[in-house]
Design an enzyme around this catalytic site. Structure first.
Site, PDB file in Angstrom:
ATOM      1  N   ALA A  11       0.831  -1.207   0.000  1.00 34.36           N
ATOM      2  CA  ALA A  11       0.000   0.000   0.000  1.00 34.36           C
ATOM      3  C   ALA A  11       0.862   1.252   0.000  1.00 34.36           C
ATOM      4  O   ALA A  11       0.535   2.249   0.627  1.00 34.36           O
ATOM      5  CB  ALA A  11      -0.916  -0.006   1.219  1.00 34.36           C
ATOM      6  N   ARG A  17      -4.086   8.138 -10.228  1.00 33.58           N
ATOM      7  CA  ARG A  17      -5.286   8.310 -11.061  1.00 33.58           C
ATOM      8  C   ARG A  17      -6.561   8.538 -10.259  1.00 33.58           C
ATOM      9  O   ARG A  17      -7.596   8.875 -10.812  1.00 33.58           O
ATOM     10  CB  ARG A  17      -5.440   7.095 -11.997  1.00 33.58           C
ATOM     11  N   ASP A 107      -5.255  -2.817  -3.089  1.00 41.02           N
ATOM     12  CA  ASP A 107      -6.393  -2.257  -3.833  1.00 41.02           C
ATOM     13  C   ASP A 107      -7.222  -3.321  -4.535  1.00 41.02           C
ATOM     14  O   ASP A 107      -7.818  -3.065  -5.571  1.00 41.02           O
ATOM     15  CB  ASP A 107      -5.898  -1.210  -4.840  1.00 41.02           C
ATOM     16  N   GLU A 159       4.379  -8.442 -17.911  1.00 35.40           N
ATOM     17  CA  GLU A 159       3.567  -7.237 -17.792  1.00 35.40           C
ATOM     18  C   GLU A 159       3.076  -6.806 -19.170  1.00 35.40           C
ATOM     19  O   GLU A 159       3.764  -7.025 -20.178  1.00 35.40           O
ATOM     20  CB  GLU A 159       4.387  -6.113 -17.153  1.00 35.40           C
ATOM     21  N   ARG A 337     -30.393  12.003  15.744  1.00 31.76           N
ATOM     22  CA  ARG A 337     -28.959  12.325  15.814  1.00 31.76           C
ATOM     23  C   ARG A 337     -28.291  11.503  16.908  1.00 31.76           C
ATOM     24  O   ARG A 337     -28.955  10.796  17.660  1.00 31.76           O
ATOM     25  CB  ARG A 337     -28.803  13.822  16.039  1.00 31.76           C
ATOM     26  N   TYR A 391     -30.207  24.828  24.675  1.00 30.90           N
ATOM     27  CA  TYR A 391     -28.946  25.567  24.521  1.00 30.90           C
ATOM     28  C   TYR A 391     -29.179  27.031  24.848  1.00 30.90           C
ATOM     29  O   TYR A 391     -30.078  27.663  24.290  1.00 30.90           O
ATOM     30  CB  TYR A 391     -28.495  25.408  23.064  1.00 30.90           C
ATOM     31  N   ARG A 444     -48.511  31.253  29.777  1.00 27.91           N
ATOM     32  CA  ARG A 444     -48.754  32.047  28.575  1.00 27.91           C
ATOM     33  C   ARG A 444     -49.688  33.174  28.954  1.00 27.91           C
ATOM     34  O   ARG A 444     -50.350  33.132  29.993  1.00 27.91           O
ATOM     35  CB  ARG A 444     -49.383  31.176  27.479  1.00 27.91           C
TER      36      ARG A 444
END
Ligand code: UD1
Ligand code: CA
Length: 479
Positions: A11, A17, A107, A159, A337, A391, A444
């Protein structure tokens, strides 16, 4: 022959490329980088030592390995002088290595563990000094060709750029995955030269050199040539991803998962899906996501590192590091989340965002709410449009809504605040003080109606005309 086994993974190349600041082997393929897939396959052969040769962007590759595979050793190849050079440096760093050495490029991520196991078995059973994994492919362009004699014995690899016309016609290619006997490998690597078109030390030359030195070499032809596909650019990466997607989906369907539209379903190799799960079109199950039996996912949902319990449902939603309890339901159009934990049978309905909060069993947040840093008790009802204001611009604070409590629509709970068990919060309240069990909190302004205001302040408008008609009607009917 010793039963010792090791693996060397190459590696050190950047992968020019890919046109990326990230080394090729760290590009992601359904839950793991390319290198991660290769490491996973090499784990199957029970190697005593696994070594990754790093070079280009070595710091990034090493950082990945330290985090995800701390048992792996690294060897540095300062200059990329060829695959043979890379293996020679690795072998020099491991002078005590004996037995079978598997070498793989970093790869080739689609290699099945079973294939690597078979390669090693065949290599050891036949007593080979070197066994190369090969494949028959339709288009061998760019790849090394396996040259055999008339009896079918492997002679050498040539090759593409060094091949003559007859050799170019060969369709059996070198996968860049091999099993070697450590001693023979070390011996032959010492003989490598750079007399080739690229002026590099070719690992492939070890085959011919070993044969010439009187050792037995062989090839193991893989049945499914997609297993040895390499990756040189991002278009090839996308091709590999489609192949792996189909493989993952097919395996899951065979195991009892219904996937309505496999072409739009992208399940990471790292995710787990139990039998009798139904996956509708357009879903992605990523990372450590695990979905238990009877659950329904989708359409159009993305689940990242999310645990989904038996019979739960997630419809058109996005979740990240969340837990959806047994029989719970999420969506459509909601966002869980990190740290969202939904208890058994609870409900997060449409347009709701939940962060770092726990919903007790049967609790409901059905419409248009934000729930952050909160604990919501069993069977509590958080009505439409409730916002937990967690927050204050500086720090996050916690909110508790007790068991069986009812929070009326469009209320704001200003954290930190504790709304006790068995309470009511009147719709439209802004709650900043604790509420004790059994209490109704109303926070309220009181309503005041001003008679005749429309006629006086908005004369001649549609509102005024409607008011006049309604007033006349009610006078006629005497109401
Ligand atoms: C190589 C093989 C070729 C085979 C093909 C399959 C050689 C000479 N050729 O060619 O026969 O068909 O793989 O994909 O081996 N690397 C290093 N250090 C180096 C050079 C390469 O670590 O100095 C690593 C690369 O990062 C890569 C792997 O070795 O992971 C293969 O190198 P690459 O240059 O891609 O070899 P190919 O030319 O594709
Ligand atoms: Ca290559």
């Amino acid at each position: 022959m010793s039963s010792e086994r090791s693996a060397i993974i190459l590696a050190a190349g950047l992968g020019t490329r890919m046109k990326s600041s990230r080394p090729k082997v760290l590009h992601e393929l359904l839950g793991r980088p390319l290198l991660g897939h290769v490491l996973k396959a090499t784990k199957a052969i029970h190697s005593d030592r696994r070594v990754v040769v790093v070079g280009a962007a070595a710091d990034q590759v090493t950082a990945y390995l330290e985090e995800h595979a701390p048992d792996i050793e690294t060897v540095n190849q300062a200059e990329q002088l060829g695959t043979g050079n890379a293996v020679r440096i690795a072998m020099e760093a491991l002078p005590d290595l004996t037995g079978t050495v598997v070498v793989s490029a970093g790869d080739v991520p689609l290699l099945r563990r079973e294939t690597l196991e078979r390669l090693v078995e065949v290599h050891e059973k036949d007593g080979n000094a070197a066994t190369v994994l090969t494949a028959e492919v339709d288009d061998p362009t760019g790849l090394g060709r396996i040259v055999r004699d008339e009896a079918g014995n492997v002679l050498r690899n040539v090759e593409h750029r060094d091949a003559d016309e007859a050799e170019l016609a060969i369709r059996e290619i070198n996968s860049s995955i091999y099993a070697f006997d450590a001693e023979v490998l070390r011996e032959q690597l010492a003989k490598l030269n750079t007399a080739n078109d690229q002026g590099e030390e070719y690992l492939t030359d070890v085959l011919e050199l070993a044969r010439e030195a009187g050792h037995t070499i062989g090839a193991f032809v893989v049945g499914d040539p997609t297993e040895v596909l390499g990756c040189n650019d991002r278009a090839q990466l996308a091709g590999l991803r489609r192949i792996l997607r189909d493989r993952v989906n097919t395996e899951l369907m065979k195991s009892g998962v219904t996937i309505e539209d496999p072409e739009t379903t992208w399940i990471d190799a790292t995710a787990k899906v139990a039998p009798d799960v139904l996956i509708r079109p357009g879903c992605q199950l990523k990372g450590a996501t695990a979905v238990d039996t009877g659950a329904e996912i989708g359409p159009d949902s993305t689940l990242n590192d999310t645990i989904v319990g038996q019979g739960a449902r997630v419809v058109r939603s996005h979740t990240d590091q969340a837990t959806v309890g047994e029989g719970a339901s999420v969506g459509p159009f909601s966002y869980l989340r990190p740290g969202a934990k939904l208890g058994e049978g609870s409900k997060v309905g449409a347009y709701v965002e939940v962060k770092k909060s726990e919903l007790g069993p049967g609790a409901k947040v059905p419409h248009l709410s934000y729930v952050g840093d909160a604990t919501i008790g069993a069977k509590a009802n958080v009505s439409a449009g409730v916002i937990i204001a967690n927050y204050d611009g500086v720090a996050k604070h916690h909110t508790t809504i007790g068991e069986g409590s009812f929070v009326g629509s469009d209320s704001v709970l200003i954290a930190p605040v504790n709304v006790g068990d068995g309470t009511y919060v009147a719709a439209g309240s802004a709650i900043s003080a604790d509420v004790a069990p059994g209490e109704l909190a109303v926070a309220r302004g009181r309503q005041a109606n001003k008679e005749g205001w429309v006629a006086k302040k908005r004369p001649g408008t549609v509102t005024d005309e409607a008011a006049k008609r309604a007033i006349a009607d009610s006078e006629e009917t005497g109401e």
